[in-house]
Design a protein around this motif. Structure first.
Motif, PDB file in Angstrom:
ATOM      1  N   GLY A   9      20.940  41.712 -73.748  1.00  0.00           N
ATOM      2  CA  GLY A   9      20.891  39.875 -74.181  1.00  0.00           C
ATOM      3  C   GLY A   9      22.156  39.753 -75.217  1.00  0.00           C
ATOM      4  N   ARG A  38      12.506  33.487 -66.885  1.00  0.00           N
ATOM      5  CA  ARG A  38      13.335  33.023 -68.117  1.00  0.00           C
ATOM      6  C   ARG A  38      12.376  32.086 -68.485  1.00  0.00           C
ATOM      7  N   ALA A  40      13.060  28.853 -71.709  1.00  0.00           N
ATOM      8  CA  ALA A  40      13.702  28.224 -72.650  1.00  0.00           C
ATOM      9  C   ALA A  40      12.651  27.328 -73.557  1.00  0.00           C
ATOM     10  N   THR A  90      20.682  29.419 -70.908  1.00  0.00           N
ATOM     11  CA  THR A  90      20.268  29.949 -72.143  1.00  0.00           C
ATOM     12  C   THR A  90      18.773  30.083 -72.306  1.00  0.00           C
ATOM     13  N   MET A  92      14.961  32.976 -73.265  1.00  0.00           N
ATOM     14  CA  MET A  92      14.569  34.565 -73.295  1.00  0.00           C
ATOM     15  C   MET A  92      14.038  34.742 -71.980  1.00  0.00           C
ATOM     16  N   TYR A  93      14.832  35.993 -71.692  1.00  0.00           N
ATOM     17  CA  TYR A  93      14.780  36.832 -70.181  1.00  0.00           C
ATOM     18  C   TYR A  93      13.645  37.810 -70.390  1.00  0.00           C
ATOM     19  N   TYR A  94      12.772  37.780 -69.506  1.00  0.00           N
ATOM     20  CA  TYR A  94      11.598  38.728 -69.237  1.00  0.00           C
ATOM     21  C   TYR A  94      11.796  39.611 -67.993  1.00  0.00           C
ATOM     22  N   GLY A 115      11.051  40.832 -73.674  1.00  0.00           N
ATOM     23  CA  GLY A 115      12.050  39.644 -73.701  1.00  0.00           C
ATOM     24  C   GLY A 115      13.294  40.019 -74.361  1.00  0.00           C
ATOM     25  N   THR A 116      14.431  39.477 -73.952  1.00  0.00           N
ATOM     26  CA  THR A 116      15.860  39.769 -74.516  1.00  0.00           C
ATOM     27  C   THR A 116      16.428  38.243 -74.373  1.00  0.00           C
ATOM     28  N   GLN A 117      17.115  37.810 -75.478  1.00  0.00           N
ATOM     29  CA  GLN A 117      17.704  36.464 -75.625  1.00  0.00           C
ATOM     30  C   GLN A 117      18.960  36.409 -75.000  1.00  0.00           C
ATOM     31  N   THR A 119      21.843  33.477 -74.934  1.00  0.00           N
ATOM     32  CA  THR A 119      22.659  32.369 -75.420  1.00  0.00           C
ATOM     33  C   THR A 119      23.883  32.318 -74.893  1.00  0.00           C
TER      34      THR A 119
END
Length: 122
Positions: A9, A38, A40, A90, A92-94, A115-117, A119
């Motif tokens: 991310g 994801r 938001a 944009t 947080m992706y899990y 999770g990885t953000q 943006t």
């Protein structure tokens, strides 16, 4: 038991690309499917892409043609290639894993990464 470690991310401008990775390790007997979702702030969680054990794929309409899900079976690592990113991506992706594990062989167990953000700036 089972660990999922996401990476990849970051901050990118609209139109740019990122590749997310999710490495699975631990007491896995077999993987039934893996996917990405994801969330938001202030929005509901949404499934982005799923890869079934037979190679079938599912993509949310909002990412079709822009995102590609794939897996390196030898490394038990799931990827999400994200191209032509938009500000609305944009979130947080899990990473999510559905698998048979050594401690519970009679049914599928579900696991989620930390999770990885992602943006995307306009």
């Amino acid at each position: 038991q089972v660990q999922l470690v996401e990476s990849g991310g970051g901050l990118v401008q609209a139109g740019g690309s990122l590749r997310l990775s999710c490495a699975a390790s631990g007491s896995i007997v077999s993987i039934n499917g893996m996917g990405w979702f994801r969330q938001a702030p202030g929005k509901e969680r949404e499934t982005v892409a799923v890869l079934g054990s037979g190679g079938s794929t599912y993509y949310d309409d909002s990412v079709k043609g822009r995102f590609t899900i794939s897996m390196d079976n030898a490394k038990n690592t799931l990827y999400l290639q994200m191209d032509n990113l938009k500000p609305e991506d944009t979130a947080m992706y899990y990473c999510k894993l559905m698998a048979i594990v050594t401690t519970e062989r009679s049914k599928l167990s579900a696991f989620r990464g930390q999770g990885t953000q992602v943006t995307v700036s306009s």
